[in-house]
Design an enzyme around this catalytic site. Sequence first.
Site, PDB file in Angstrom:
ATOM      1  N   HIS A 141       0.857  -1.310   0.048  1.00  0.00           N
ATOM      2  CA  HIS A 141       0.138  -0.068  -0.030  1.00  0.00           C
ATOM      3  C   HIS A 141       0.841   1.316   0.110  1.00  0.00           C
ATOM      4  O   HIS A 141       0.566   2.188  -0.543  1.00  0.00           O
ATOM      5  CB  HIS A 141      -0.892  -0.222   1.116  1.00  0.00           C
ATOM      6  N   ARG A 174      -0.407   7.325  -9.901  1.00  0.00           N
ATOM      7  CA  ARG A 174      -1.870   6.577  -9.908  1.00  0.00           C
ATOM      8  C   ARG A 174      -2.642   7.524  -8.864  1.00  0.00           C
ATOM      9  O   ARG A 174      -3.745   7.721  -9.085  1.00  0.00           O
ATOM     10  CB  ARG A 174      -1.200   5.205  -9.120  1.00  0.00           C
ATOM     11  N   GLY A 181     -12.075  -2.853  -3.588  1.00  0.00           N
ATOM     12  CA  GLY A 181     -10.855  -3.246  -3.399  1.00  0.00           C
ATOM     13  C   GLY A 181     -10.403  -2.028  -2.547  1.00  0.00           C
ATOM     14  O   GLY A 181      -9.216  -1.347  -3.109  1.00  0.00           O
ATOM     15  N   GLU A 184      -9.334   1.007  -7.966  1.00  0.00           N
ATOM     16  CA  GLU A 184      -8.071   1.055  -8.737  1.00  0.00           C
ATOM     17  C   GLU A 184      -7.786  -0.742  -8.672  1.00  0.00           C
ATOM     18  O   GLU A 184      -7.345  -1.352  -7.706  1.00  0.00           O
ATOM     19  CB  GLU A 184      -7.172   1.635  -7.776  1.00  0.00           C
ATOM     20  N   GLU A 202      -3.269 -10.561 -12.391  1.00  0.00           N
ATOM     21  CA  GLU A 202      -3.838 -10.467 -10.969  1.00  0.00           C
ATOM     22  C   GLU A 202      -4.623  -9.118 -10.640  1.00  0.00           C
ATOM     23  O   GLU A 202      -4.656  -8.716  -9.828  1.00  0.00           O
ATOM     24  CB  GLU A 202      -2.643 -10.440  -9.922  1.00  0.00           C
TER      25      GLU A 202
END
Lengths: 336, 336
Positions: A31, A40, A64, A130, A139
């Site tokens: 994270h 991002r 998520g 995201e 993934e």
Amino acid sequence: MDDPSTSATGSSEGMTSRDYYADSYAHFGIHEEMLKDTVRTGSYRAAIINNPHLFKDKTVLDVGCGTGILSMFAARAGASHVVGIDMSNIIDQAVKIIEANGFKDTITLVKGKLEDTELPIQQFDIIISEWMGYFLLYESMLDTVLEARDRYLKPGGLIFPDHATMYIAAIEDQEYKEEKINFWDNVYGFDYSCIKDIALREPLVDTVEMKAVATDPCVLKRIDLATVKKEDLKFSAPFELRATRTDFVHAFLAWFDISFDCTHKKVSFSTGPHARYTHWKQTVFYTPETLRISEGEKIVGKLTCSPNARNNRDLDITIAYSTPNSARIRVEYKMY
Amino acid sequence: MDDPSTSATGSSEGMTSRDYYADSYAHFGIHEEMLKDTVRTGSYRAAIINNPHLFKDKTVLDVGCGTGILSMFAARAGASHVVGIDMSNIIDQAVKIIEANGFKDTITLVKGKLEDTELPIQQFDIIISEWMGYFLLYESMLDTVLEARDRYLKPGGLIFPDHATMYIAAIEDQEYKEEKINFWDNVYGFDYSCIKDIALREPLVDTVEMKAVATDPCVLKRIDLATVKKEDLKFSAPFELRATRTDFVHAFLAWFDISFDCTHKKVSFSTGPHARYTHWKQTVFYTPETLRISEGEKIVGKLTCSPNARNNRDLDITIAYSTPNSARIRVEYKMY
């Protein structure tokens, strides 16, 4: 820095044992990397915080949610209520973070798999997520976002982001191919070529300089989040790469762009070699042999991508290609 | 480069499900990093290849043989027979490598856990192993090497390496502490201090420049492989760190040296901040508060290290310390 740990701590009901041990998102390190990726996180912030006209008094689902950063952006942008869902134990920290920042009444966090969970709100105005992985789809959580869209998004509701585009080009990369692939020909005087075969078939996630790109880019796939179906993510895409100079080619390079076309200024970002660093970097597919191309010539080919039949988190990627100087070659890669 | 994968492929009998999914050594990437660590692999090569008088006609056991590089060094140095054992699926590649390099008759590879396996030879003249983890002991294979020594080494047999020494010092590290620890105070305007607490207690594996070191180093622990017992690896070590300049201190720094004292030229290497880069880097333990020290003053303390009671691959490390200007503080760290 290196992170010495990939193992999970704590416990989580309802996870299978594989999920449990594979809960790499439970560790704060991943994270930290995502939050510090300012391309991002800054793009999501701009798309959300700068568009309060879209969020004011709206219900928002964050798929998520991780540490809850996007949920807090949405709350700041005026959402009436935000639901964040995540199956990783990191959500235990998100609960503390939401509370520490005074959002306990605006944001509800749910721990679990979206597919197996009942949410406290049945219809949302906006989905934010995201979900993107390496090579966009490795993934990735896109399947879960599509499930959320089909179950929970109001007709005409918005999805942040709403478009993704995958690209391919060819690169000159002799020096690094020596280091990563040909290294195995001679390891302290020993023949390790069996590892070379494995290394060649595993796409490499790495940053590539723009000057290495020896052809025009070509769009592989455009994804409209409003309409794409899960089946569409198994695809076969033809490409034509026109050489912008006379050079040798050692690999194909893939990347993706993300856009929030529903926002006022159409916020977008790219993970390509021409753009600022992101933690997604680019994805390199080395070719077994070096190709020769002359300016204006075309590499013609096809990329096929599908989830592995045994483990659908793995990706099987095949690239078939030919040049004016070489017969068609087909290479099977695997991201796992 | 980044490695997109930590998951294992293939199958292995006799592994528990956790071992199976935790078989990160099955992927070639970790072996690439270790082989390319020329301080590590070059030191083993020098210790083995340059000492054929020790290896000629001897039987050798390679504990955790990986791709078989140390076994091949031993065969080159004249060993009559080498047995390599490893529980990871990487040994399937080692079998191919051994054969490709013509060692099929000299090197026998065994897949399995040493503790549960019968070896084809009952007594060895020499044990070779690269068992060291971060902070020497984190996820190390030392327990297995000691088991191998007690079960399989002839009286007076040699162990490569035969000595390890752990060190501690204190460092000035304000800039990086801001980035790694204080970052969590303000993440895009939000309070993430619950993550800060977690980050502080997790030692960071990273390279530190020599100029950051603000005290003399102090030996924490000396390990003689010929005599050390498993119980000795749970230890408590006092330290005194004399400040070599007047500065602020933000962290303790630990590293280790390895030596092959049985070799003719006593081959050795260090993983300290004064030495060449190794993949073990150093280990940083940030202190909650910044310390002030003046040249000649001492930081007096004690480091305690023990395997975690619930998961003995995790390490619980406690550092208690005081300076002439500050009361005793005790911090519990966890490597997991």
